[in-house]
Design a protein around this motif. Sequence first.
Motif, PDB file in Angstrom:
ATOM      1  N   PHE A 127     -32.525  79.369 -10.375  1.00  0.00           N
ATOM      2  CA  PHE A 127     -31.228  80.037 -10.373  1.00  0.00           C
ATOM      3  C   PHE A 127     -30.209  79.368  -9.443  1.00  0.00           C
ATOM      4  O   PHE A 127     -29.049  79.780  -9.401  1.00  0.00           O
ATOM      5  CB  PHE A 127     -31.383  81.510  -9.979  1.00  0.00           C
ATOM      6  CG  PHE A 127     -32.208  82.299 -10.958  1.00  0.00           C
ATOM      7  CD1 PHE A 127     -31.672  82.696 -12.173  1.00  0.00           C
ATOM      8  CD2 PHE A 127     -33.522  82.614 -10.672  1.00  0.00           C
ATOM      9  CE1 PHE A 127     -32.428  83.407 -13.083  1.00  0.00           C
ATOM     10  CE2 PHE A 127     -34.291  83.333 -11.579  1.00  0.00           C
ATOM     11  CZ  PHE A 127     -33.741  83.728 -12.783  1.00  0.00           C
ATOM     12  N   LEU A 128     -30.620  78.341  -8.691  1.00  0.00           N
ATOM     13  CA  LEU A 128     -29.725  77.707  -7.718  1.00  0.00           C
ATOM     14  C   LEU A 128     -28.452  77.117  -8.337  1.00  0.00           C
ATOM     15  O   LEU A 128     -27.355  77.377  -7.828  1.00  0.00           O
ATOM     16  CB  LEU A 128     -30.470  76.639  -6.919  1.00  0.00           C
ATOM     17  CG  LEU A 128     -31.479  77.149  -5.900  1.00  0.00           C
ATOM     18  CD1 LEU A 128     -32.291  76.000  -5.324  1.00  0.00           C
ATOM     19  CD2 LEU A 128     -30.772  77.905  -4.790  1.00  0.00           C
ATOM     20  N   PRO A 129     -28.545  76.312  -9.404  1.00  0.00           N
ATOM     21  CA  PRO A 129     -27.297  75.766  -9.959  1.00  0.00           C
ATOM     22  C   PRO A 129     -26.334  76.857 -10.452  1.00  0.00           C
ATOM     23  O   PRO A 129     -25.126  76.768 -10.205  1.00  0.00           O
ATOM     24  CB  PRO A 129     -27.776  74.880 -11.119  1.00  0.00           C
ATOM     25  CG  PRO A 129     -29.197  74.556 -10.794  1.00  0.00           C
ATOM     26  CD  PRO A 129     -29.724  75.758 -10.080  1.00  0.00           C
ATOM     27  N   LEU A 130     -26.863  77.882 -11.101  1.00  0.00           N
ATOM     28  CA  LEU A 130     -26.024  78.981 -11.574  1.00  0.00           C
ATOM     29  C   LEU A 130     -25.393  79.717 -10.393  1.00  0.00           C
ATOM     30  O   LEU A 130     -24.195  80.036 -10.411  1.00  0.00           O
ATOM     31  CB  LEU A 130     -26.837  79.951 -12.435  1.00  0.00           C
ATOM     32  CG  LEU A 130     -26.082  81.172 -12.957  1.00  0.00           C
ATOM     33  CD1 LEU A 130     -24.929  80.774 -13.868  1.00  0.00           C
ATOM     34  CD2 LEU A 130     -27.045  82.112 -13.692  1.00  0.00           C
ATOM     35  N   THR A 131     -26.172  79.966  -9.360  1.00  0.00           N
ATOM     36  CA  THR A 131     -25.661  80.651  -8.167  1.00  0.00           C
ATOM     37  C   THR A 131     -24.529  79.861  -7.527  1.00  0.00           C
ATOM     38  O   THR A 131     -23.486  80.427  -7.165  1.00  0.00           O
ATOM     39  CB  THR A 131     -26.798  80.884  -7.154  1.00  0.00           C
ATOM     40  OG1 THR A 131     -27.822  81.664  -7.774  1.00  0.00           O
ATOM     41  CG2 THR A 131     -26.303  81.570  -5.903  1.00  0.00           C
ATOM     42  N   LEU A 132     -24.708  78.559  -7.408  1.00  0.00           N
ATOM     43  CA  LEU A 132     -23.674  77.711  -6.825  1.00  0.00           C
ATOM     44  C   LEU A 132     -22.413  77.720  -7.685  1.00  0.00           C
ATOM     45  O   LEU A 132     -21.293  77.806  -7.170  1.00  0.00           O
ATOM     46  CB  LEU A 132     -24.207  76.292  -6.641  1.00  0.00           C
ATOM     47  CG  LEU A 132     -23.274  75.265  -6.007  1.00  0.00           C
ATOM     48  CD1 LEU A 132     -22.707  75.741  -4.683  1.00  0.00           C
ATOM     49  CD2 LEU A 132     -24.013  73.952  -5.838  1.00  0.00           C
ATOM     50  N   GLY A 133     -22.573  77.662  -8.992  1.00  0.00           N
ATOM     51  CA  GLY A 133     -21.417  77.723  -9.883  1.00  0.00           C
ATOM     52  C   GLY A 133     -20.679  79.045  -9.786  1.00  0.00           C
ATOM     53  O   GLY A 133     -19.444  79.080  -9.728  1.00  0.00           O
ATOM     54  N   LEU A 134     -21.432  80.141  -9.762  1.00  0.00           N
ATOM     55  CA  LEU A 134     -20.806  81.458  -9.646  1.00  0.00           C
ATOM     56  C   LEU A 134     -20.108  81.627  -8.299  1.00  0.00           C
ATOM     57  O   LEU A 134     -19.007  82.195  -8.228  1.00  0.00           O
ATOM     58  CB  LEU A 134     -21.852  82.564  -9.850  1.00  0.00           C
ATOM     59  CG  LEU A 134     -22.371  82.715 -11.275  1.00  0.00           C
ATOM     60  CD1 LEU A 134     -23.548  83.690 -11.320  1.00  0.00           C
ATOM     61  CD2 LEU A 134     -21.268  83.164 -12.226  1.00  0.00           C
ATOM     62  N   TYR A 135     -20.722  81.129  -7.232  1.00  0.00           N
ATOM     63  CA  TYR A 135     -20.096  81.194  -5.909  1.00  0.00           C
ATOM     64  C   TYR A 135     -18.767  80.442  -5.928  1.00  0.00           C
ATOM     65  O   TYR A 135     -17.761  80.914  -5.378  1.00  0.00           O
ATOM     66  CB  TYR A 135     -21.032  80.602  -4.855  1.00  0.00           C
ATOM     67  CG  TYR A 135     -20.505  80.692  -3.437  1.00  0.00           C
ATOM     68  CD1 TYR A 135     -20.788  81.792  -2.642  1.00  0.00           C
ATOM     69  CD2 TYR A 135     -19.725  79.673  -2.883  1.00  0.00           C
ATOM     70  CE1 TYR A 135     -20.320  81.882  -1.340  1.00  0.00           C
ATOM     71  CE2 TYR A 135     -19.253  79.748  -1.597  1.00  0.00           C
ATOM     72  CZ  TYR A 135     -19.548  80.854  -0.819  1.00  0.00           C
ATOM     73  OH  TYR A 135     -19.074  80.945   0.464  1.00  0.00           O
ATOM     74  N   THR A 136     -18.763  79.286  -6.574  1.00  0.00           N
ATOM     75  CA  THR A 136     -17.548  78.478  -6.645  1.00  0.00           C
ATOM     76  C   THR A 136     -16.418  79.246  -7.332  1.00  0.00           C
ATOM     77  O   THR A 136     -15.289  79.301  -6.828  1.00  0.00           O
ATOM     78  CB  THR A 136     -17.825  77.157  -7.390  1.00  0.00           C
ATOM     79  OG1 THR A 136     -18.890  76.465  -6.724  1.00  0.00           O
ATOM     80  CG2 THR A 136     -16.598  76.275  -7.426  1.00  0.00           C
ATOM     81  N   ILE A 137     -16.731  79.849  -8.464  1.00  0.00           N
ATOM     82  CA  ILE A 137     -15.710  80.551  -9.250  1.00  0.00           C
ATOM     83  C   ILE A 137     -15.341  81.911  -8.651  1.00  0.00           C
ATOM     84  O   ILE A 137     -14.160  82.262  -8.567  1.00  0.00           O
ATOM     85  CB  ILE A 137     -16.177  80.730 -10.714  1.00  0.00           C
ATOM     86  CG1 ILE A 137     -16.418  79.377 -11.388  1.00  0.00           C
ATOM     87  CG2 ILE A 137     -15.213  81.601 -11.513  1.00  0.00           C
ATOM     88  CD1 ILE A 137     -15.178  78.528 -11.596  1.00  0.00           C
ATOM     89  N   LEU A 138     -16.340  82.689  -8.228  1.00  0.00           N
ATOM     90  CA  LEU A 138     -16.100  84.069  -7.813  1.00  0.00           C
ATOM     91  C   LEU A 138     -15.790  84.254  -6.328  1.00  0.00           C
ATOM     92  O   LEU A 138     -15.212  85.271  -5.948  1.00  0.00           O
ATOM     93  CB  LEU A 138     -17.311  84.933  -8.176  1.00  0.00           C
ATOM     94  CG  LEU A 138     -17.664  84.991  -9.665  1.00  0.00           C
ATOM     95  CD1 LEU A 138     -18.938  85.789  -9.872  1.00  0.00           C
ATOM     96  CD2 LEU A 138     -16.507  85.560 -10.466  1.00  0.00           C
ATOM     97  N   VAL A 139     -16.164  83.286  -5.492  1.00  0.00           N
ATOM     98  CA  VAL A 139     -15.939  83.429  -4.049  1.00  0.00           C
ATOM     99  C   VAL A 139     -15.014  82.333  -3.526  1.00  0.00           C
ATOM    100  O   VAL A 139     -13.956  82.617  -2.976  1.00  0.00           O
ATOM    101  CB  VAL A 139     -17.282  83.428  -3.272  1.00  0.00           C
ATOM    102  CG1 VAL A 139     -17.043  83.547  -1.768  1.00  0.00           C
ATOM    103  CG2 VAL A 139     -18.202  84.541  -3.761  1.00  0.00           C
ATOM    104  N   LEU A 140     -15.405  81.087  -3.696  1.00  0.00           N
ATOM    105  CA  LEU A 140     -14.657  79.974  -3.106  1.00  0.00           C
ATOM    106  C   LEU A 140     -13.206  79.928  -3.585  1.00  0.00           C
ATOM    107  O   LEU A 140     -12.280  79.906  -2.757  1.00  0.00           O
ATOM    108  CB  LEU A 140     -15.355  78.640  -3.421  1.00  0.00           C
ATOM    109  CG  LEU A 140     -14.671  77.407  -2.834  1.00  0.00           C
ATOM    110  CD1 LEU A 140     -14.908  77.320  -1.338  1.00  0.00           C
ATOM    111  CD2 LEU A 140     -15.150  76.142  -3.518  1.00  0.00           C
TER     112      LEU A 140
END
Length: 193
Positions: A127-140
């Motif tokens: 789940f790491l790549p998906l988590t990083l992508g979601l963090y980028t879009i939803l948080v960063l």
Amino acid sequence: MDKSRVSAVAALLITGFAIVYVVGSAIAGWEPSSGWLIRAIIHIGELLAVAALAFSDAGGRSRVARTGLAAAIGGQLIIAAAEVIWPSNPDLGDALFSVSPILTGAGLITAGVAVIRAGVWAGSSRFLPLTLGLYTILVLIPVMIGSGGPPAPLALWTIGGWDLLWLVLSAGVLGRTRTALPSDPATAKVTIR
């Protein structure tokens, strides 16, 4: 050492430095005049994490995985270029900064779904790549927009969290083990524990 491990080691070292650099900047409220160059190198380290993921074949050989990884690589190349361009051309740098995280985040989400579906990695690491992508879009991205970006402390702490996820992804690629099925060594799967 294979390409995925070499890329992951380099990414691990650079993103580890990135966390120290960003947290230090957030605490001190200061950045050196060569900060643009340091940040460009950091983004190359993040790019190396994407390359390590691509070389690991965690997403299988699907077109979706390749497309997502290509988008994330493009995003990281653009953000590294933005760091170099911004001091002499802030308008162009800002335009590149506005596009690059969207490209990286969307690419990682796409590749992340492919990694989960491929089943090559086991456990929560898949789940790491998906988590990083979601963090980028939803948080960063929202924090960068809301805070105005660096040097705002909230922006720096959010970037520190982003680099922590890049570090974890790099470590995940490094920590993978190859397990061959006794009946067919050609169908060996990569798992992360």
